[in-house]
Design a protein around this motif. Sequence first.
Motif, PDB file in Angstrom:
ATOM      1  N   LYS A   1       0.834  -1.202   0.000  1.00  0.00           N
ATOM      2  CA  LYS A   1       0.000   0.000   0.000  1.00  0.00           C
ATOM      3  C   LYS A   1       0.870   1.254   0.000  1.00  0.00           C
ATOM      4  CE  LYS A   1      -3.444   2.485   2.666  1.00  0.00           C
ATOM      5  NZ  LYS A   1      -4.180   2.538   3.922  1.00  0.00           N
ATOM      6  N   ALA A   2       1.907   1.261   0.816  1.00  0.00           N
ATOM      7  CA  ALA A   2       2.792   2.428   0.879  1.00  0.00           C
ATOM      8  C   ALA A   2       3.518   2.644  -0.442  1.00  0.00           C
ATOM      9  CB  ALA A   2       3.794   2.263   2.019  1.00  0.00           C
ATOM     10  N   LEU A   3       3.962   1.566  -1.075  1.00  0.00           N
ATOM     11  CA  LEU A   3       4.625   1.690  -2.373  1.00  0.00           C
ATOM     12  C   LEU A   3       3.679   2.265  -3.422  1.00  0.00           C
ATOM     13  CD1 LEU A   3       6.591  -1.659  -2.537  1.00  0.00           C
ATOM     14  CD2 LEU A   3       7.582   0.625  -2.457  1.00  0.00           C
ATOM     15  N   ASN A   4       2.454   1.805  -3.411  1.00  0.00           N
ATOM     16  CA  ASN A   4       1.499   2.270  -4.413  1.00  0.00           C
ATOM     17  C   ASN A   4       1.017   3.695  -4.148  1.00  0.00           C
ATOM     18  OD1 ASN A   4       1.668  -0.073  -5.889  1.00  0.00           O
ATOM     19  ND2 ASN A   4       0.015  -1.057  -4.790  1.00  0.00           N
TER      20      ASN A   4
ATOM     21  N   VAL B   1      -7.748  -0.263  -5.318  1.00  0.00           N
ATOM     22  CA  VAL B   1      -7.568  -1.574  -4.692  1.00  0.00           C
ATOM     23  C   VAL B   1      -7.702  -1.421  -3.171  1.00  0.00           C
ATOM     24  CG1 VAL B   1      -5.956  -3.458  -4.281  1.00  0.00           C
ATOM     25  CG2 VAL B   1      -6.114  -2.435  -6.543  1.00  0.00           C
ATOM     26  N   PRO B   2      -8.605  -2.174  -2.536  1.00  0.00           N
ATOM     27  CA  PRO B   2      -8.831  -2.042  -1.086  1.00  0.00           C
ATOM     28  C   PRO B   2      -7.790  -2.820  -0.261  1.00  0.00           C
ATOM     29  CG  PRO B   2     -10.358  -3.626  -1.993  1.00  0.00           C
ATOM     30  CD  PRO B   2      -9.566  -3.091  -3.149  1.00  0.00           C
ATOM     31  N   THR B   3      -6.574  -2.305  -0.218  1.00  0.00           N
ATOM     32  CA  THR B   3      -5.487  -2.997   0.476  1.00  0.00           C
ATOM     33  C   THR B   3      -5.785  -3.162   1.964  1.00  0.00           C
ATOM     34  OG1 THR B   3      -4.004  -1.961  -1.112  1.00  0.00           O
ATOM     35  CG2 THR B   3      -2.990  -3.042   0.759  1.00  0.00           C
ATOM     36  N   ASP B   4      -6.409  -2.153   2.570  1.00  0.00           N
ATOM     37  CA  ASP B   4      -6.748  -2.267   3.996  1.00  0.00           C
ATOM     38  C   ASP B   4      -7.730  -3.405   4.248  1.00  0.00           C
ATOM     39  OD1 ASP B   4      -5.077  -0.171   4.772  1.00  0.00           O
ATOM     40  OD2 ASP B   4      -6.654   1.330   4.461  1.00  0.00           O
TER      41      ASP B   4
END
Length: 131
Positions: free
Chosen positions: A82-85, A104-107
Motif C-alpha cells: 500500500k505504501a509503495l502504491n 484496490v482495497p489494500t486495507d
Amino acid sequence: MIASVDQENLSRDQQIALSNARLGHYMAVIGIAFAVSVVNLFLIFSFAHTAPTSEKLALALSVFNISCFGALAGRSTLQEIKALNQDYTEAKLGTHHARYVAEVPTDLFAALTVGLIVLMGLVQLWMLFTV
C-alpha cells in the motif's frame, strides 16, 4: 535494488517491480501459514484425542505461532505494498494503472488476512482441546 534508495527517485517500473516482489513475499507468507496449518490440522485429527497434555500444549504453541506469523507478516507485507502504491507522483496519477491501484482495497485485504488466519488458529485451538 538498494534498500536505502529514496522511493521518490525510483522509476515507475522499479516501483512496480518492488511492489511485485512484496506481493511475492505476501504469497510466500500465506503459503507457509496455510501449509503449517494443514499439518497442524492433520496432527489434531490424528493424535489430539490420545495425546497427553504436554503434547497438546506443544501443538497449541505451534498453532499460536503460525497464527501470529501469518497475521503479522501478512499484514505488514500488504501495508508495504500500500505504501509503495501511494508513492505515485501527481503526474503519474492520470494513468489507468495508477487509477486502478488507487481503487484496490489494500486495507480490506489486510484485515481479511489477519481475521481469517486468527480465526483459523482459534478454531484449531478449540478443536485441539475438544476433540
